[in-house]
Enzyme design. Structure first.
Site, PDB file in Angstrom:
ATOM      1  N   LYS A   1      -0.317   5.463   8.310  1.00  0.00           N
ATOM      2  CA  LYS A   1       0.393   5.612   7.036  1.00  0.00           C
ATOM      3  C   LYS A   1      -0.602   5.654   5.888  1.00  0.00           C
ATOM      4  O   LYS A   1      -0.530   6.516   5.003  1.00  0.00           O
ATOM      5  CB  LYS A   1       1.374   4.461   6.841  1.00  0.00           C
ATOM      6  CG  LYS A   1       2.209   4.556   5.562  1.00  0.00           C
ATOM      7  CD  LYS A   1       2.685   3.191   5.077  1.00  0.00           C
ATOM      8  CE  LYS A   1       1.579   2.429   4.383  1.00  0.00           C
ATOM      9  NZ  LYS A   1       2.044   1.223   3.660  1.00  0.00           N
TER      10      LYS A   1
ATOM     11  N   LYS B   1      -7.616   1.432  -2.821  1.00  0.00           N
ATOM     12  CA  LYS B   1      -7.249   1.015  -1.462  1.00  0.00           C
ATOM     13  C   LYS B   1      -7.402   2.172  -0.483  1.00  0.00           C
ATOM     14  O   LYS B   1      -7.814   1.984   0.674  1.00  0.00           O
ATOM     15  CB  LYS B   1      -5.804   0.502  -1.451  1.00  0.00           C
ATOM     16  CG  LYS B   1      -5.285   0.078  -0.074  1.00  0.00           C
ATOM     17  CD  LYS B   1      -6.089  -1.077   0.532  1.00  0.00           C
ATOM     18  CE  LYS B   1      -5.550  -1.496   1.902  1.00  0.00           C
ATOM     19  NZ  LYS B   1      -4.264  -2.202   1.825  1.00  0.00           N
TER      20      LYS B   1
ATOM     21  N   THR C   1       0.859  -1.176   0.000  1.00  0.00           N
ATOM     22  CA  THR C   1       0.000   0.000   0.000  1.00  0.00           C
ATOM     23  C   THR C   1       0.893   1.223   0.000  1.00  0.00           C
ATOM     24  O   THR C   1       1.566   1.525   0.994  1.00  0.00           O
ATOM     25  CB  THR C   1      -0.931   0.011   1.227  1.00  0.00           C
ATOM     26  OG1 THR C   1      -1.795  -1.135   1.162  1.00  0.00           O
ATOM     27  CG2 THR C   1      -1.790   1.272   1.251  1.00  0.00           C
TER      28      THR C   1
END
Length: 298
Positions: free
Chosen positions: A246, A178, A103
């Protein structure tokens, strides 16, 4: 198997280690690489029956491979293992396939796609959802960005560890999908935490409340898997708050570039920062409930 490929997997973390196992068990010729030798040793101990080659560098892993897959930490890690002086793209041959499950930002995904195009390499950015359980069971959902031909080249290997492969758009689209996924999860977990504390303060039978509300419109994966553990103050598992912060940071950065306001995401990101400050960065995201003390407790 008739469609066996030479597959190299880089990054044997919680998710990557399980995915690599599925690839080996599917009959592909597997090469593994990890910066930390301890993780390689741990992977061998967990999978003693699988015969694999251990690469000495990302470039060594990609040498002679049909498919190279990465699952590392962040943009800098990915740039290093793919574009660095000993990176994957130094040796991956034209016609090969590169899949990234990290990711990361859509920016780095698009940059790698451009480099891959110049090398005549198929390139797919394919972040995952489904949690550690999904990785262990081989039931992940993959959100894929890239050309249709690249997705189809990657599909025979990705099918070994996923139950859903969705081509969401061009290069970088997997990463932005995502981000949308993480925005949804953060909001659900935050509201679930408030619901748990509200029910506790009302001195309700928590099992009966779950039974009552989990069959209706409030039902979610988070409720089914985190209601009981949140009530029991158990958080030593799952997707860490450090990782979620994050991911939310990536979403907010992308949102600024798009001119999109994400006020709820920003607020929940701050809530997670509060839990980090309490020392809970490695706890599951459901530990956001720690910001809300039980009634009568400091």
């Amino acid at each position: 198997m008739s469609d066996a490929r030479k597959v190299s997997f880089l990054g044997l973390g919680v998710m990557g280690g399980a995915i690599a196992r599925h690839i080996g068990e599917a009959g592909h010729a597997l090469t593994i690489y990890n910066r930390s030798p301890k993780r390689i040793d741990a992977w061998h101990e967990a999978n003693p029956s699988l015969q694999v080659r251990v690469a000495t560098s990302p470039a060594d892993a990609a040498e002679g491979a049909d498919v190279v897959i990465t699952c590392v930490g962040n943009d800098d890690d990915l740039a290093d293992v793919v574009l660095g002086p000993r990176g994957v793209f130094k040796t991956l041959q034209p016609g090969g396939t590169f899949i990234d499950h990290t990711t990361v930002s859509a920016r780095i995904a698009r940059q790698i796609s451009v480099e891959a195009r110049d090398l005549q390499v198929h390139c797919v950015d394919a972040p995952m959802t489904g949690s550690q359980i999904g990785a262990e069971n081989g039931t992940l959902t993959l959100m894929c960005g890239g050309r249709k031909s690249a997705i189809e080249a990657a599909r025979p290997v990705m099918e070994a560890y996923s139950q859903r492969i969705v081509h969401v758009g061009k290069a970088g689209a997997g990463q932005t999908a995502k981000m949308a996924n993480q925005i949804c999860i953060a909001g659900i977990v935050a509201s679930l935490a408030e619901a748990v504390r509200f029910a506790q303060a009302s001195h309700l039978d928590m099992e009966r409340v779950y039974e009552a509300i989990s069959g209706g419109a409030a039902q979610s994966w988070q409720m089914d898997n985190r209601w009981k553990t949140m009530n029991a103050d158990e958080f030593d598992f799952g997707f860490a708050i450090d990782w979620m912060r994050k991911d939310l940071g990536l979403a907010m950065d992308e949102g600024r570039g798009l001119g999109v306001s994400l006020p709820m995401t920003a607020l929940i990101n701050q809530f997670y920062a509060d839990v980090q400050a309490m020392g809970g960065g490695r706890l599951d995201t459901s530990a956001i409930i720690k910001r809300l003390p039980r009634k009568g407790k400091a």
